[in-house]
Design a protein around this motif. Structure first.
Motif, short mmCIF file in Angstrom:
data_model
loop_
_atom_site.label_atom_id
_atom_site.label_comp_id
_atom_site.label_asym_id
_atom_site.label_seq_id
_atom_site.Cartn_x
_atom_site.Cartn_y
_atom_site.Cartn_z
N LYS A 96 0.85 -1.21 0.00
CA LYS A 96 0.00 0.00 0.00
C LYS A 96 0.88 1.25 0.00
O LYS A 96 1.94 1.27 0.63
CB LYS A 96 -0.93 0.00 1.21
N LEU A 97 0.39 2.26 -0.71
CA LEU A 97 1.11 3.53 -0.87
C LEU A 97 0.37 4.62 -0.10
O LEU A 97 -0.84 4.78 -0.24
CB LEU A 97 1.16 3.88 -2.37
N SER A 98 1.11 5.38 0.72
CA SER A 98 0.51 6.49 1.45
C SER A 98 1.11 7.79 0.95
O SER A 98 2.32 7.90 0.77
CB SER A 98 0.76 6.30 2.95
N THR A 99 0.24 8.78 0.71
CA THR A 99 0.66 10.04 0.07
C THR A 99 0.46 11.23 1.01
O THR A 99 -0.56 11.32 1.69
CB THR A 99 -0.17 10.26 -1.21
N GLY A 100 1.45 12.12 1.00
CA GLY A 100 1.33 13.37 1.76
C GLY A 100 2.23 14.41 1.13
O GLY A 100 3.07 14.08 0.29
#
Ligand code: ADE
Length: 265
Positions: A172-176
């Protein structure tokens, strides 16, 4: 009798299914940094559009060309007009994705770039991940339902054959919008169960999803967020080598996609 909304939905689903059976013809790559985009531009001998498809005065750059049966477009959001640096982050990523979809009507969006990885989740420097899911980690809105809207978790377009054939890792990829990680971001990233962290993925997914264009996310690890080295130092140290690895993976992905339809990916 079913309400008219249901008829519309059935027609849309039938059209989407039909699209999945046509050979993929146009691909838009959204790539935030010039150093990530240029190796691919050179490899595919893409050229910069003299008459931009984007509004006059915008820094966004489209490189395009034909490779095998594919119209390849690499979209780089360009340099920020005020600060002169690459326009990284979610704001430019969403805008440029939306504008590219409007102008080029792609069959598939590929967001390619570098990312931070979590060694506790099995990431190593130089690994290339195909994201299974994307979500935001810096949009905290602690009000029921707004909290879920802020996280904006989404499944990505499923490509089991591509994943298996190219032996890519998945997670899973988390973006900020930050390269570093605050304690609050860390808690959200853990809650998102993320293996990798970037600054564009979930924003590209948002624009692609609104436009019902399938999107995939190819991310190469430049730094280990839970490692010993400072993120910026490790990112800059590995950027060139990891970009070369990313370039090779994207090449393999394009070769795999050529001649196939979406349902075969
Ligand atoms: N891109 C490369 N490394 C990153 C990190 N640690 N966080 C966000 N984006 C990145």
């Amino acid at each position: 009798m079913a309400p008219p909304e249901d008829d519309t939905k059935v027609t849309e689903e039938a059209m989407a299914a039909e699209e999945e059976e046509k050979p993929i013809s146009t691909i838009v790559f959204v790539i935030a940094m010039q150093s990530e985009a240029l190796p691919l531009v050179n490899r595919f001998q893409l050229t910069e559009d003299p008459d931009s498809v984007f509004p006059k005065g915008f820094p966004w750059v489209r490189y395009h060309g034909i490779y095998k049966d594919l119209h390849i477009n690499i979209i780089w959001p360009g340099k920020d007009p005020v600060w002169g640096v690459n326009s990284v982050g979610t704001v430019s990523a969403s805008l440029v994705t939306y504008a590219s979809i409007q102008a080029l009507k792609p069959d598939l969006i590929v967001n390619a770039g570098t990312c931070g990885g979590f060694k506790a989740k099995g990431a190593c420097i130089g690994d290339v991940f195909l994201a299974s899911e994307v979500a935001f980690h810096d949009r905290r809105i602690p009000i029921p339902v707004f909290d879920q809207y802020g996280i904006g978790a989404q499944q990505t377009f499923s490509t089991p054959n591509l994943l298996q054939k190219l032996i890519l890792k998945t997670g899973k990829l988390s973006t900020g919008d930050s390269l570093d990680m605050s304690p609050q971001d860390e808690a959200s990233i853990i809650a998102n169960d993320a293996t990798v962290k970037d600054m564009e993925g979930a924003a590209v997914a948002y624009a692609a999803d609104l436009s019902t264009v399938p999107a995939i996310f190819v991310k190469a690890v430049t730094d280990l967020v839970d490692g010993d080295k400072p993120t910026t130092e490790e990112f800059l140290e590995n950027l060139a080598a990891v970009t070369a690895t990313l370039d090779q993976s994207v090449m393999n992905i394009i070769d795999f996609i050529s001649g196939k339809c979406l349902s075969e990916l």
